[in-house]
Structure formats: structure tokens, C-alpha cells
Motif scaffolding. Structure first.
Motif, PDB file in Angstrom:
ATOM      1  N   HIS A   1      -1.454 -20.189 -20.692  1.00  0.00           N
ATOM      2  CA  HIS A   1      -1.631 -21.510 -21.298  1.00  0.00           C
ATOM      3  C   HIS A   1      -1.612 -22.571 -20.204  1.00  0.00           C
ATOM      4  O   HIS A   1      -1.003 -22.380 -19.136  1.00  0.00           O
ATOM      5  CB  HIS A   1      -0.515 -21.787 -22.307  1.00  0.00           C
ATOM      6  CG  HIS A   1      -0.453 -20.798 -23.430  1.00  0.00           C
ATOM      7  ND1 HIS A   1      -1.163 -20.926 -24.590  1.00  0.00           N
ATOM      8  CD2 HIS A   1       0.262 -19.634 -23.554  1.00  0.00           C
ATOM      9  CE1 HIS A   1      -0.898 -19.903 -25.391  1.00  0.00           C
ATOM     10  NE2 HIS A   1      -0.035 -19.102 -24.769  1.00  0.00           N
ATOM     11  N   THR A   2      -2.251 -23.689 -20.473  1.00  0.00           N
ATOM     12  CA  THR A   2      -2.304 -24.791 -19.503  1.00  0.00           C
ATOM     13  C   THR A   2      -1.988 -26.103 -20.209  1.00  0.00           C
ATOM     14  O   THR A   2      -1.890 -26.163 -21.437  1.00  0.00           O
ATOM     15  CB  THR A   2      -3.704 -24.911 -18.882  1.00  0.00           C
ATOM     16  OG1 THR A   2      -4.623 -25.321 -19.908  1.00  0.00           O
ATOM     17  CG2 THR A   2      -4.163 -23.587 -18.279  1.00  0.00           C
ATOM     18  N   ASP A   3      -1.838 -27.162 -19.390  1.00  0.00           N
ATOM     19  CA  ASP A   3      -1.781 -28.499 -19.986  1.00  0.00           C
ATOM     20  C   ASP A   3      -3.215 -28.984 -20.189  1.00  0.00           C
ATOM     21  O   ASP A   3      -4.176 -28.223 -20.006  1.00  0.00           O
ATOM     22  CB  ASP A   3      -0.956 -29.439 -19.095  1.00  0.00           C
ATOM     23  CG  ASP A   3      -1.545 -29.603 -17.696  1.00  0.00           C
ATOM     24  OD1 ASP A   3      -2.786 -29.567 -17.554  1.00  0.00           O
ATOM     25  OD2 ASP A   3      -0.761 -29.775 -16.726  1.00  0.00           O
ATOM     26  N   ASN A   4      -3.401 -30.240 -20.574  1.00  0.00           N
ATOM     27  CA  ASN A   4      -4.751 -30.725 -20.904  1.00  0.00           C
ATOM     28  C   ASN A   4      -5.423 -31.472 -19.760  1.00  0.00           C
ATOM     29  O   ASN A   4      -6.369 -32.230 -19.985  1.00  0.00           O
ATOM     30  CB  ASN A   4      -4.700 -31.603 -22.147  1.00  0.00           C
ATOM     31  CG  ASN A   4      -3.945 -32.911 -21.916  1.00  0.00           C
ATOM     32  OD1 ASN A   4      -3.279 -33.086 -20.885  1.00  0.00           O
ATOM     33  ND2 ASN A   4      -4.054 -33.835 -22.866  1.00  0.00           N
ATOM     34  N   THR A   5      -4.906 -31.287 -18.535  1.00  0.00           N
ATOM     35  CA  THR A   5      -5.542 -31.924 -17.380  1.00  0.00           C
ATOM     36  C   THR A   5      -6.837 -31.166 -17.037  1.00  0.00           C
ATOM     37  O   THR A   5      -6.797 -29.959 -16.786  1.00  0.00           O
ATOM     38  CB  THR A   5      -4.597 -31.909 -16.161  1.00  0.00           C
ATOM     39  OG1 THR A   5      -3.366 -32.552 -16.515  1.00  0.00           O
ATOM     40  CG2 THR A   5      -5.227 -32.648 -14.995  1.00  0.00           C
ATOM     41  N   GLY A   6      -7.962 -31.859 -17.040  1.00  0.00           N
ATOM     42  CA  GLY A   6      -9.257 -31.216 -16.761  1.00  0.00           C
ATOM     43  C   GLY A   6      -9.998 -30.876 -18.050  1.00  0.00           C
ATOM     44  O   GLY A   6      -9.533 -31.152 -19.167  1.00  0.00           O
ATOM     45  N   THR A   7     -11.125 -30.242 -17.890  1.00  0.00           N
ATOM     46  CA  THR A   7     -11.967 -29.932 -19.043  1.00  0.00           C
ATOM     47  C   THR A   7     -11.456 -28.716 -19.781  1.00  0.00           C
ATOM     48  O   THR A   7     -10.698 -27.902 -19.242  1.00  0.00           O
ATOM     49  CB  THR A   7     -13.414 -29.658 -18.595  1.00  0.00           C
ATOM     50  OG1 THR A   7     -13.432 -28.478 -17.784  1.00  0.00           O
ATOM     51  CG2 THR A   7     -13.982 -30.835 -17.792  1.00  0.00           C
ATOM     52  N   ALA A   8     -11.917 -28.566 -21.012  1.00  0.00           N
ATOM     53  CA  ALA A   8     -11.524 -27.419 -21.826  1.00  0.00           C
ATOM     54  C   ALA A   8     -12.032 -26.126 -21.210  1.00  0.00           C
ATOM     55  O   ALA A   8     -11.315 -25.105 -21.190  1.00  0.00           O
ATOM     56  CB  ALA A   8     -12.040 -27.577 -23.251  1.00  0.00           C
TER      57      ALA A   8
ATOM     58  N   LYS B   1      -5.022 -12.578 -22.054  1.00  0.00           N
ATOM     59  CA  LYS B   1      -5.891 -13.515 -22.770  1.00  0.00           C
ATOM     60  C   LYS B   1      -5.465 -14.939 -22.457  1.00  0.00           C
ATOM     61  O   LYS B   1      -4.282 -15.278 -22.527  1.00  0.00           O
ATOM     62  CB  LYS B   1      -5.830 -13.271 -24.268  1.00  0.00           C
ATOM     63  CG  LYS B   1      -6.786 -14.163 -25.081  1.00  0.00           C
ATOM     64  CD  LYS B   1      -6.853 -13.749 -26.520  1.00  0.00           C
ATOM     65  CE  LYS B   1      -7.760 -14.689 -27.317  1.00  0.00           C
ATOM     66  NZ  LYS B   1      -9.136 -14.696 -26.838  1.00  0.00           N
ATOM     67  N   GLY B   2      -6.443 -15.783 -22.100  1.00  0.00           N
ATOM     68  CA  GLY B   2      -6.188 -17.184 -21.836  1.00  0.00           C
ATOM     69  C   GLY B   2      -6.527 -18.055 -23.029  1.00  0.00           C
ATOM     70  O   GLY B   2      -7.535 -17.851 -23.691  1.00  0.00           O
ATOM     71  N   TYR B   3      -5.702 -19.067 -23.289  1.00  0.00           N
ATOM     72  CA  TYR B   3      -5.909 -19.959 -24.432  1.00  0.00           C
ATOM     73  C   TYR B   3      -6.122 -21.407 -24.011  1.00  0.00           C
ATOM     74  O   TYR B   3      -6.154 -22.299 -24.863  1.00  0.00           O
ATOM     75  CB  TYR B   3      -4.699 -19.875 -25.380  1.00  0.00           C
ATOM     76  CG  TYR B   3      -4.649 -18.579 -26.162  1.00  0.00           C
ATOM     77  CD1 TYR B   3      -5.257 -18.465 -27.411  1.00  0.00           C
ATOM     78  CD2 TYR B   3      -4.006 -17.458 -25.634  1.00  0.00           C
ATOM     79  CE1 TYR B   3      -5.219 -17.275 -28.115  1.00  0.00           C
ATOM     80  CE2 TYR B   3      -3.964 -16.261 -26.331  1.00  0.00           C
ATOM     81  CZ  TYR B   3      -4.573 -16.173 -27.584  1.00  0.00           C
ATOM     82  OH  TYR B   3      -4.546 -14.990 -28.280  1.00  0.00           O
ATOM     83  N   GLY B   4      -6.224 -21.667 -22.708  1.00  0.00           N
ATOM     84  CA  GLY B   4      -6.455 -23.027 -22.249  1.00  0.00           C
ATOM     85  C   GLY B   4      -5.338 -23.946 -22.693  1.00  0.00           C
ATOM     86  O   GLY B   4      -4.164 -23.622 -22.590  1.00  0.00           O
ATOM     87  N   PHE B   5      -5.763 -25.111 -23.226  1.00  0.00           N
ATOM     88  CA  PHE B   5      -4.737 -26.036 -23.712  1.00  0.00           C
ATOM     89  C   PHE B   5      -4.737 -26.135 -25.239  1.00  0.00           C
ATOM     90  O   PHE B   5      -4.309 -27.128 -25.815  1.00  0.00           O
ATOM     91  CB  PHE B   5      -4.890 -27.428 -23.090  1.00  0.00           C
ATOM     92  CG  PHE B   5      -6.263 -28.027 -23.187  1.00  0.00           C
ATOM     93  CD1 PHE B   5      -6.824 -28.365 -24.422  1.00  0.00           C
ATOM     94  CD2 PHE B   5      -7.010 -28.296 -22.038  1.00  0.00           C
ATOM     95  CE1 PHE B   5      -8.080 -28.942 -24.503  1.00  0.00           C
ATOM     96  CE2 PHE B   5      -8.264 -28.867 -22.123  1.00  0.00           C
ATOM     97  CZ  PHE B   5      -8.817 -29.193 -23.351  1.00  0.00           C
ATOM     98  N   GLU B   6      -5.214 -25.084 -25.902  1.00  0.00           N
ATOM     99  CA  GLU B   6      -5.328 -25.096 -27.357  1.00  0.00           C
ATOM    100  C   GLU B   6      -3.974 -25.048 -28.071  1.00  0.00           C
ATOM    101  O   GLU B   6      -3.857 -25.484 -29.212  1.00  0.00           O
ATOM    102  CB  GLU B   6      -6.151 -23.889 -27.823  1.00  0.00           C
ATOM    103  CG  GLU B   6      -7.610 -23.923 -27.417  1.00  0.00           C
ATOM    104  CD  GLU B   6      -8.345 -22.662 -27.851  1.00  0.00           C
ATOM    105  OE1 GLU B   6      -7.697 -21.807 -28.538  1.00  0.00           O
ATOM    106  OE2 GLU B   6      -9.515 -22.520 -27.511  1.00  0.00           O
ATOM    107  N   ARG B   7      -2.958 -24.496 -27.434  1.00  0.00           N
ATOM    108  CA  ARG B   7      -1.678 -24.275 -28.118  1.00  0.00           C
ATOM    109  C   ARG B   7      -0.506 -24.924 -27.355  1.00  0.00           C
ATOM    110  O   ARG B   7       0.377 -24.234 -26.825  1.00  0.00           O
ATOM    111  CB  ARG B   7      -1.409 -22.782 -28.270  1.00  0.00           C
ATOM    112  CG  ARG B   7      -2.484 -22.052 -29.095  1.00  0.00           C
ATOM    113  CD  ARG B   7      -2.158 -20.591 -29.220  1.00  0.00           C
ATOM    114  NE  ARG B   7      -3.186 -19.874 -29.990  1.00  0.00           N
ATOM    115  CZ  ARG B   7      -3.142 -18.581 -30.278  1.00  0.00           C
ATOM    116  NH1 ARG B   7      -2.129 -17.848 -29.832  1.00  0.00           N
ATOM    117  NH2 ARG B   7      -4.101 -18.005 -30.981  1.00  0.00           N
TER     118      ARG B   7
END
Length: 416
Positions: free
Chosen positions: A349-356, A387-393
Motif C-alpha cells: 500500500h502507498t500514500d496518495n503522493t503521485g499518480t494512481a 498484490k499491490g493496491y496503490g492508495f486505494e485502501r
């Protein structure tokens, strides 16, 4: 000439007498050290005694020296120190009787009976004289008559050397008073001196009195000793009628059934709320647990999910696991070894810095890096999925640095 010689001789004799007198040691008056009464803590105690009567020995034997001063002075000082030590605020009645067969009567009331005043009793002491034999029985009998004007529990405090007793039989007089008043009257004897026969008599009077005790002036002369004496005579630890551990004088709910849990006031405690079910034992109740099958020993977040969060996992824009994260991943290895049938999804998981799109790619790389660490430690890769979920969760707000740090995390999710 002869007259001159006589004058000179008389002068020499007188001078010799002066020199002789000057060489004789003079007896110095001993000064009593200042007595500082010890403050007695009355909180948590109840008043045992409502009245006290002092029977003060003023017989001739009390003029004898004992430890540097006459015994009568010691006896008066004992009563004075008791008077100074009695806690302020206690509501008492008091009386003092002296006794000595050298006076017009065997015993004399010098204070009370009446309402106790620390100041008035202190002013009374020091006015008595001593002489004659020791009519303890007469004083006890007369004191017994005085008690008829007092109600409640009374402490009779006999201060004497017990020597040369005369008059009424002391033991018989004590028994008669005891029979008349029962446990409403307790006898306490204070021996002044060390006469064996006197000690035996004082001990016997205390024994007949049943609820009191015998002691000595030496034992109670100090501040500590007198405080212990006063506390024993005038105060008592309150009872606990219902056996709940709270003294009766503090118990707001007397009669509580035995075995009932009570609070500090003696009242039954409210039943503790029932613990909510926690099926997987991770400390998060089932009604809040978003991951109800977390394996034992796994670190969980507030949602009950197996997760490791914080900036120590990866540098910014990096998917390389930092060495600071090794202990947490080693914990995951241990959990997987203890649960050989467990398969997990390693989530990034990531924070929302940058693009999706970028964060989705970065989160996938981070999940793969964590999975590879586990594999390198001996975990079968067939049990793992990255599995990567980006900043969705997000698990925290991305509006603060602290919240974004919590969102940069790795989670392990077992199949439900």
C-alpha cells in the motif's frame, strides 16, 4: 592578747568551714527534656473510651528516688504526657484522684468528674503533695462511686509503685468495681519504679480488670511509647460486621452478603461488562475485526488485520526493504512457520503522493520485495501471493505526514 588569739582562731575555723563547704558537691536540679507529643492518626479508628479516671499514687514511697528523680514527679509527668498526647477533638469525661494515708482522708478527688479539658487538667497537675502509706483499695472504691455519674466506657488508669499497700484490699476493691460495671470499665496499671512486690500487685489488678493491661512508666515515658499507650486505651480499630473488608464506621452498605465484591464504601460493585467475543484472539473484538482469521502471534492494526506500517519499510519512491523492517518481517516468518497450512496474500500500500498508476506499480513492487524476503527465509513461495493496491485502501488521512506514513505499509491477508 588572749582575746586577740581567740579571735584569730575563730576566723581560721570559719574559713576552714567555708573551704570545706565549697569543696562539697552541690546537688543540681535535673531539668526534664522537652516533651513533644506524637500526633496520633484517628482516621480509620473509632473511639474506644468515653471517660477516663486517673488514680494517682501520692503516698510516701513515691518520694523515693528512681532514675534520678522522685517517683511522684515521674508519675505526674506520665499523666501530663498522656494529657498532652490525647488527640484533640475527642469528647471525653475525666477525673483524677490522689491517694496517700498521710492526709486527712485516704483519697482525694483533685479533678472532675466532669467534661475533659486538656488545659484544665494540665493546670491541675503539680499541686498535689505526697506522704503516708498506699491505700490503693480506698482510691479504687471511691473512684468506683464516681463512675456512677459517667455513662459509656471508662478507662481506670492506676499510676503507682504498688508499695506498702494499706487500707481496703486493693484486689477486692478492683473486683467489686469490675462486678458492678462489667466491661464498661477497664483497668490499666502503670508501674513507677521496679519494686517486685509492687509489680506483682499492679499486674494482678490489671488481670482482674480483664479488658485493660499492665505497663510501666519506663515503657510509656517517650513520645512513641506514650502514643502507643494512648492509642491502645482510647482508640480501637472498628469492627467489620458483614465481613466485606470495609470497617463498620466507613461502610455505607452494612449487611452486604458475604462473598459479594464491594467497592471502597462497602457497597456491591456493579457487574463488570461482559467482554466482547474475539474469535482469533488478536485483541480486536469480532464486531470491529475486518480480518477475523488472523493467525496467533501476528501484529495487527486497529482493524484487526495483520499489518506492518510506517516509513521504515521503504525509502520514498523505493521498493527496497530497509533493514529496519527486518524484525517485523522475521515475525511474519515465525508466524508462517508456526502455521504451515496458512497461505497469505502479501499486500503493498502507498500514500496518495503521485499518480494512481505510479502508486499501483510501486505498491506491487513493494509487495514483491516483502514476499521475496520471506522466501529467502525459507517460506514456500507457493504459499504466498504478492498484490499491490496503490492508495486505494488508506488506514489514515493522507492530509498529514503522520497519516501518509501509516498508509505506506505492508499487510498479510489470510483467505477468509
Amino acid at each position: 592578747m588572749l582575746k586577740h588569739l581567740w579571735t584569730k582562731l575563730i576566723s581560721l575555723i570559719f574559713a576552714g568551714l567555708l573551704i570545706s563547704c565549697a569543696s562539697m558537691p552541690m546537688e543540681t536540679q535535673k531539668t526534664e527534656p522537652a516533651f513533644i507529643p506524637q500526633q496520633i492518626q484517628t482516621t480509620g479508628y473509632e473511639q474506644r473510651t468515653d471517660n477516663f479516671m486517673v488514680l494517682l499514687d501520692a503516698s510516701g514511697s513515691m518520694g523515693e528516688k528512681y532514675k534520678g528523680q522522685n517517683k511522684f514527679t515521674t508519675a505526674e509527668q506520665v499523666v501530663s504526657r498522656m494529657n498532652q498526647t490525647i488527640p484533640a477533638g475527642m469528647r471525653l469525661n475525666a477525673a483524677v484522684r490522689t491517694f496517700g494515708a498521710g492526709f486527712s482522708s485516704a483519697t482525694k478527688s483533685i479533678y472532675g468528674p466532669g467534661t475533659y479539658s486538656k488545659e484544665d487538667l494540665g493546670a491541675t497537675l503539680g499541686r498535689a503533695n505526697y506522704g503516708g502509706y498506699t491505700p490503693i483499695g480506698d482510691a479504687t472504691s471511691a473512684g468506683g462511686a464516681d463512675l456512677s455519674s459517667m455513662s459509656g466506657n471508662t478507662a481506670v488508669i492506676l499510676v503507682s509503685d504498688g508499695k506498702k499497700n494499706t487500707g481496703m484490699d486493693a484486689e477486692k476493691a478492683t473486683q467489686e468495681v469490675k462486678s458492678r460495671y462489667g466491661n464498661k470499665v477497664c483497668f490499666y496499671t502503670v508501674l513507677v519504679g521496679d519494686d517486685p512486690a509492687g509489680k506483682a500487685l499492679m499486674d494482678e489488678i490489671a488481670r482482674i480488670g480483664e479488658c485493660g493491661f499492665a505497663t510501666t512508666a519506663d515503657a510509656i515515658y517517650s513520645s512513641d511509647g506514650m502514643a502507643g499507650f494512648v492509642q491502645s486505651v482510647f482508640l480501637a480499630e472498628p469492627g467489620d460486621s458483614d465481613g466485606d473488608g470495609v470497617p463498620d464506621n466507613l461502610d455505607k452498605c452494612p449487611g452486604t452478603p458475604r462473598g459479594t465484591a464491594v467497592d471502597s464504601t462497602g457497597c456491591p460493585k456493579a457487574p463488570a461488562p461482559m467482554a466482547k467475543p474475539d474469535s482469533d484472539g488478536d485483541g480486536v473484538p469480532d464486531d470491529r475485526d475486518k480480518c477475523p482469521n488472523t493467525p496467533k502471534g501476528a501484529t495487527v492494526n486497529a482493524d484487526g488485520c495483520w499489518a506492518y506500517q510506517g516509513e521504515i519499510f521503504f525509502d520514498v519512491n523505493s521498493s527496497t526493504v530497509k533493514s529496519e523492517a527486518y524484525p517485523m518481517l522475521d515475525e511474519a516468518v515465525k508466524v508462517l512457520r508456526n502455521n504451515p497450512d496458512l497461505n497469505v496474500e502479501v499486500q503493498g500500500h502507498t500514500d496518495n503522493t503521485g499518480t494512481a498508476e505510479y502508486n499501483l506499480w510501486l505498491s506491487q513492487k513493494r509487495a514483491e520485495s516483502a514476499m521475496n524476503y520471506l522466501v529467502d527465509k525459507g517460506i514456500d513461495p507457493g504459499r504466498l501471493t504478492a498484490k499491490g493496491y496503490g492508495f486505494e485502501r488508506p488506514v489514515a488521512s493522507n492530509d498529514t505526514p503522520e497519516g501518509r506514513a501509516k498508509n505506506r505499509r505492508v499487510e498479510f491477508r489470510a483467505p477468509q
